[in-house]
Each structure stands twice: as structure tokens, then as C-alpha cells.
Scaffold this motif. Sequence first.
Motif, mmCIF file in Angstrom:
data_model
loop_
_atom_site.group_PDB
_atom_site.id
_atom_site.type_symbol
_atom_site.label_atom_id
_atom_site.label_comp_id
_atom_site.label_asym_id
_atom_site.label_seq_id
_atom_site.Cartn_x
_atom_site.Cartn_y
_atom_site.Cartn_z
ATOM 1 N N GLN A 1 0.859 -1.179 0.000
ATOM 2 C CA GLN A 1 0.000 0.000 0.000
ATOM 3 C C GLN A 1 0.896 1.230 0.000
ATOM 4 O OE1 GLN A 1 -3.065 0.004 2.937
ATOM 5 N NE2 GLN A 1 -4.080 1.800 2.115
ATOM 6 N N TYR A 2 0.666 2.103 -0.963
ATOM 7 C CA TYR A 2 1.498 3.287 -1.095
ATOM 8 C C TYR A 2 1.161 4.289 0.001
ATOM 9 C CZ TYR A 2 2.065 1.334 -5.772
ATOM 10 O OH TYR A 2 2.319 0.498 -6.825
ATOM 11 N N PRO A 3 2.178 4.921 0.611
ATOM 12 C CA PRO A 3 1.908 5.981 1.600
ATOM 13 C C PRO A 3 1.091 7.107 0.996
ATOM 14 C CG PRO A 3 4.214 5.310 1.657
ATOM 15 C CD PRO A 3 3.608 4.664 0.455
ATOM 16 N N ASN A 4 1.369 7.408 -0.263
ATOM 17 C CA ASN A 4 0.596 8.402 -1.004
ATOM 18 C C ASN A 4 0.169 7.767 -2.324
ATOM 19 O OD1 ASN A 4 1.114 10.728 0.821
ATOM 20 N ND2 ASN A 4 3.228 10.412 0.155
ATOM 21 N N ALA A 5 -1.058 8.027 -2.722
ATOM 22 C CA ALA A 5 -1.555 7.455 -3.969
ATOM 23 C C ALA A 5 -0.702 7.925 -5.140
ATOM 24 C CB ALA A 5 -3.013 7.858 -4.187
ATOM 25 N N ILE A 6 -0.524 7.054 -6.130
ATOM 26 C CA ILE A 6 0.222 7.414 -7.338
ATOM 27 C C ILE A 6 -0.718 7.378 -8.526
ATOM 28 C CG2 ILE A 6 2.380 6.516 -6.407
ATOM 29 C CD1 ILE A 6 2.042 4.097 -8.229
ATOM 30 N N LEU A 7 -0.395 8.157 -9.541
ATOM 31 C CA LEU A 7 -1.254 8.278 -10.709
ATOM 32 C C LEU A 7 -0.862 7.246 -11.755
ATOM 33 C CD1 LEU A 7 -3.494 9.956 -12.141
ATOM 34 C CD2 LEU A 7 -1.652 11.344 -13.123
ATOM 35 N N ASP A 8 -1.828 6.459 -12.198
ATOM 36 C CA ASP A 8 -1.623 5.532 -13.308
ATOM 37 C C ASP A 8 -1.748 6.338 -14.592
ATOM 38 O OD1 ASP A 8 -1.949 3.658 -15.397
ATOM 39 O OD2 ASP A 8 -2.618 2.134 -13.973
ATOM 40 N N GLU A 9 -0.636 6.529 -15.281
ATOM 41 C CA GLU A 9 -0.620 7.429 -16.434
ATOM 42 C C GLU A 9 -1.516 6.941 -17.562
ATOM 43 O OE1 GLU A 9 3.402 7.949 -17.566
ATOM 44 O OE2 GLU A 9 3.970 9.060 -15.761
ATOM 45 N N GLU A 10 -1.674 5.639 -17.715
ATOM 46 C CA GLU A 10 -2.455 5.122 -18.829
ATOM 47 C C GLU A 10 -3.950 5.238 -18.590
ATOM 48 O OE1 GLU A 10 -1.316 1.411 -20.483
ATOM 49 O OE2 GLU A 10 0.803 1.680 -20.032
ATOM 50 N N THR A 11 -4.392 5.097 -17.329
ATOM 51 C CA THR A 11 -5.825 5.173 -17.045
ATOM 52 C C THR A 11 -6.233 6.521 -16.469
ATOM 53 O OG1 THR A 11 -5.582 4.315 -14.779
ATOM 54 C CG2 THR A 11 -5.840 2.700 -16.569
ATOM 55 N N GLY A 12 -5.256 7.277 -15.966
ATOM 56 C CA GLY A 12 -5.582 8.552 -15.339
ATOM 57 C C GLY A 12 -6.181 8.400 -13.957
ATOM 58 N N GLN A 13 -6.129 7.196 -13.371
ATOM 59 C CA GLN A 13 -6.711 6.938 -12.065
ATOM 60 C C GLN A 13 -5.633 6.911 -10.996
ATOM 61 O OE1 GLN A 13 -8.558 3.193 -13.087
ATOM 62 N NE2 GLN A 13 -10.563 4.137 -13.386
ATOM 63 N N TRP A 14 -6.026 7.290 -9.770
ATOM 64 C CA TRP A 14 -5.106 7.258 -8.643
ATOM 65 C C TRP A 14 -5.127 5.885 -8.006
ATOM 66 C CZ3 TRP A 14 -1.708 11.033 -7.680
ATOM 67 C CH2 TRP A 14 -1.948 12.275 -8.273
ATOM 68 N N VAL A 15 -3.949 5.366 -7.730
ATOM 69 C CA VAL A 15 -3.811 4.013 -7.220
ATOM 70 C C VAL A 15 -3.133 4.064 -5.863
ATOM 71 C CG1 VAL A 15 -2.766 1.757 -7.600
ATOM 72 C CG2 VAL A 15 -3.656 3.059 -9.542
ATOM 73 N N SER A 16 -3.698 3.367 -4.886
ATOM 74 C CA SER A 16 -3.089 3.328 -3.558
ATOM 75 C C SER A 16 -2.713 1.922 -3.129
ATOM 76 C CB SER A 16 -4.046 3.930 -2.516
ATOM 77 O OG SER A 16 -5.269 3.209 -2.496
ATOM 78 N N GLU A 17 -3.191 0.906 -3.847
ATOM 79 C CA GLU A 17 -2.884 -0.471 -3.500
ATOM 80 C C GLU A 17 -2.391 -1.219 -4.731
ATOM 81 O OE1 GLU A 17 -6.278 -2.257 -1.758
ATOM 82 O OE2 GLU A 17 -6.222 -1.036 0.062
ATOM 83 N N ALA A 18 -1.471 -2.147 -4.519
ATOM 84 C CA ALA A 18 -0.950 -2.950 -5.619
ATOM 85 C C ALA A 18 -0.354 -4.229 -5.038
ATOM 86 C CB ALA A 18 0.106 -2.176 -6.404
ATOM 87 N N GLU A 19 0.116 -5.087 -5.893
ATOM 88 C CA GLU A 19 0.785 -6.307 -5.492
ATOM 89 C C GLU A 19 2.061 -6.453 -6.307
ATOM 90 O OE1 GLU A 19 -2.674 -9.411 -4.187
ATOM 91 O OE2 GLU A 19 -2.603 -8.886 -6.309
ATOM 92 N N VAL A 20 3.080 -7.016 -5.705
ATOM 93 C CA VAL A 20 4.383 -7.164 -6.353
ATOM 94 C C VAL A 20 4.825 -8.621 -6.268
ATOM 95 C CG1 VAL A 20 6.816 -6.520 -6.276
ATOM 96 C CG2 VAL A 20 5.065 -4.784 -5.918
ATOM 97 N N ALA A 21 5.413 -9.097 -7.351
ATOM 98 C CA ALA A 21 5.992 -10.438 -7.378
ATOM 99 C C ALA A 21 7.208 -10.405 -8.296
ATOM 100 C CB ALA A 21 4.970 -11.466 -7.857
ATOM 101 N N GLU A 22 7.975 -11.486 -8.287
ATOM 102 C CA GLU A 22 9.129 -11.556 -9.168
ATOM 103 C C GLU A 22 9.336 -12.976 -9.663
ATOM 104 O OE1 GLU A 22 13.257 -11.833 -7.603
ATOM 105 O OE2 GLU A 22 12.358 -11.016 -5.760
ATOM 106 N N THR A 23 10.075 -13.091 -10.752
ATOM 107 C CA THR A 23 10.427 -14.383 -11.308
ATOM 108 C C THR A 23 11.750 -14.245 -12.045
ATOM 109 O OG1 THR A 23 9.639 -16.223 -12.693
ATOM 110 C CG2 THR A 23 9.192 -13.997 -13.482
ATOM 111 N N SER A 24 12.418 -15.331 -12.287
ATOM 112 C CA SER A 24 13.647 -15.277 -13.078
ATOM 113 C C SER A 24 13.280 -15.088 -14.547
ATOM 114 C CB SER A 24 14.454 -16.555 -12.882
ATOM 115 O OG SER A 24 13.692 -17.683 -13.287
ATOM 116 N N PHE A 25 14.185 -14.477 -15.292
ATOM 117 C CA PHE A 25 13.837 -14.096 -16.666
ATOM 118 C C PHE A 25 15.119 -13.974 -17.487
ATOM 119 C CE2 PHE A 25 12.743 -10.764 -19.836
ATOM 120 C CZ PHE A 25 11.679 -11.405 -20.459
#
Length: 447
Positions: free
Chosen positions: A256-280
Motif C-alpha cells: 500500500q502506497y503511503p501516497n496514492a500514485i497516478l496511473d498514467e495510462e488510465t488517469g486513475q489514482w492508485v493506492s494499493e498494488a501487489e508485487v511479485a518476481e520471477t527469473s527471466f
Amino acid sequence: MPVFDDPKLVSAAGLVPVLELAESAGLSEAIDEACTLPAANLAAKVRTVVAGMLAGADSIDDLNLLRAGGTARVLGPVRAPSTIGTFLRSFTHGHVLQLHAAHRRLLGGLAAKVPALVGEDDLVFVDVDDTIREVHGYAKDGAGFGYSGVRGLNAMITTISTPSTAPLIAECSLRQGSTRSGKSADWHLKRTLTTVKAVTGPAQRVWVRGDSAFATAKNVAAALKAGAWFSFTIPAWRTVTTAISQIPEQAWTAIQYPNAILDEETGQWVSEAEVAETSFTAFVSKKKSEQVVCRLVVRRVKRLGQAPATGQGELFDVYRHHAFITNTTLPAVEADRYHRGHAIVEQVIAELKAGPLAHLPSGKFAANAAWLAFAAMAFNISRAAAVAAGTGKARMATMLRTIISTPARLAATGRRLVMHLPDRWPWQAAWTSLWDHAVGPPAPATS
């Protein structure tokens, strides 16, 4: 009734300590030693352009503000705009490259004069981006239509920053307007990474960051050769989407972001997300030696206002994915947080466009390329002056308003020239701190 008749007034007295700081960092010496342009009083002409930019000039004619009142008495020799116009038009591509060499030497001098300019953070970020500076008319050499859809010239910028310090311009280059963003970026990164070694400590880890336009095998190779970390946003190639689809659901970590960030493609403010990783393995279309085995870190955000789809398409119907490749060893969440900070280079571009790059003043390409190099020098000098004044990350416009555009009246006492500044000036303490730093002894060497 206004009367313009006082030769003792100075409208930008703050230029005195700012230019003194630049001179003590080696501005004139760097110009004289690096540049072979056959022009008389070369350093004085460069000082005129840089001082004018620091005072708010964004065109050649604006440099006239340095000739008003008693300004020239406290700044030293100042050249007329017509002289500067001829001076700029005399530049060739080779002379512009020499300007960049002088700029790198000046940056090293500023870092030595103001040690807090780069700081002592463990991480040093190198960020790369480009922008289109719109031009008008048909007399601009190299102008063309680029990715922005407007007619202009392309400027590439690389910056140096740390988590606690504001960005500095390490390299810049003016290119034709139709140039692809990532073209020859590795050449600029190599020069920047060499510059970084001269201004940072041996224990500081360098991290190269960029958006998807710069996710190339050459740029990754440049970072690896310099022993640096890298993180580049990667396009939605088939190999990328396949790798994302194979990440197990339990591997995603909610953030959860301390401050909402702007999704440039949708123009919407985002405050929650999920992160994962994999080898590539990146750049599989290249030969084996150019392929890079690394981490693929992915941040996903729910598409707001959409019901989940059914079947295999659910993963990409419900979520928007933002992926980057990296060789960092930080946890995925922390790596994602730092990578998103690469947008700081856009702040630098915005400051330049609001200041000396509001216009590209000449019809000749090399003259405009020289103007960009001078703008980079002015930017770094302003940044160093802000730190010396104790105002931290103050931007060029703030420095202009609070420090540089301080009016003064000149008075001669004996053989001394005294500047009488306004009583109760709100930024007197910062002004005095800058003055002491600029004219005082050099900072003690550290080992």
C-alpha cells in the motif's frame, strides 16, 4: 513618475555569489582548457550565457538584463546579445562535445566545493530519459516529428541523484526531432557512469534506471560493464507476458502506497498494488552473449470498475501489469519502490523547459546544442548554490526568486565596492550562507 536613470542599481545581485561559487569550482578554467573554439574572450562569453540563464533568460535577447544598471560592475565582463548570437553560431559539433567535457569537469569541481551536493547515501541513481522541445517555423536545423507528434528537437538527459539529494545533470545531448528515444543511449550512459566515479565515493552503489524506451541489450551491457545495478521498465513482449502468467498466485505480495500514485495510462489514482518476481532471460532474440539472465519484478494493479472475466483471460483482464528487469539484490517490494523513482529525471526536464530551454534560440543545430550544454551548466550551478545556501532541494525558479533576483544598490567606499541589499530580506540567512560558502576557503579534503 518612473525614471530609468540609476547606474548603481543591480537587479540580480544574487548572481555574484552564485557565479563566484561556479568560478571557485573551475568554470572558466574548464572552458579555457577544454574548448578550442576560435573566439576571443571565450570564458567571458560562456559566463554571460550561464549568468543570463541563472537570472531567468530563455533567449539570446534576454541576456540584455545583465547590462542594465551596475550589474556588469559586479559580474565582470558581459557581452551583448548580438555578440552572443554570433558566438553560438560559430559552434560545430566538435566544439559542443568540448563543452560537454567542460561541463563534466565543472560538475566534479562543484561536487568537491559543495560535498553535500551528492551526499553519502549508499545508493547513487543514474536516470536516463529524453524529451521533445517543440519549435516553430522552418528554419530550425534538425527539427522533425518524433514520438510526441509535435515538430521539435530531441534532447537526451542523464542525471545523478541519491535518495536524499536532488538530481544533477551528468550528460545531455541535442538530437534530431525524429530520433528514436533509445538511440545511442548506451554511449551517453557510458560517459555518465565514468562521470559518476569522479563525484561519488568508492563505497556507493550505482543504479542505472530507465523506462521501456531504454530497455536494450546495449544499455544493460553498459551498466554491467561499469559494475552497476540496473532496472529498466520492459515492454509487454511475448516472453514477458508468458513469464508473468506463470507466476503463482501465492507469490504476490500486497503493498500500500503511503501516497496514492497516478496511473498514467488510465488517469486513475492508485493506492494499493501487489508485487511479485520471477527469473527471466531478456533479449532472447539477440545472440547468446547479449542475452541477460536477471530478475523480472512485476507490479500489478486492479483495473477499477471492471468485473472479473472467466477463463484463462482473467489474469490480464482484471489486472494491469508494470514489469521491469533488474539485477539488484533488494527485495522485490523495495526494488519496485526505488525503480519507480526513475521519474525524477522528468522533474529536471520540467525545470529546464520552464527555464533556459523554454526556447531553442537559433536556427543552427550546433548553436542550439551549445545552448543545451550551457543550460545543463546553469542547472548544476543553481543546484550547488541551493545546497550551499542551506535550501536543500530548491529548484531553479526558487533560487531565482529568493537568492538571485535580489536587488542591490552599489556604493564605493575607499577601494571597495559594497552592495547594499534590502532590509529584512526574507532569505537573508540563505543569501549570507551562500556568500560565505562561495568566497570562503575550500572545504577540507576527506579521506
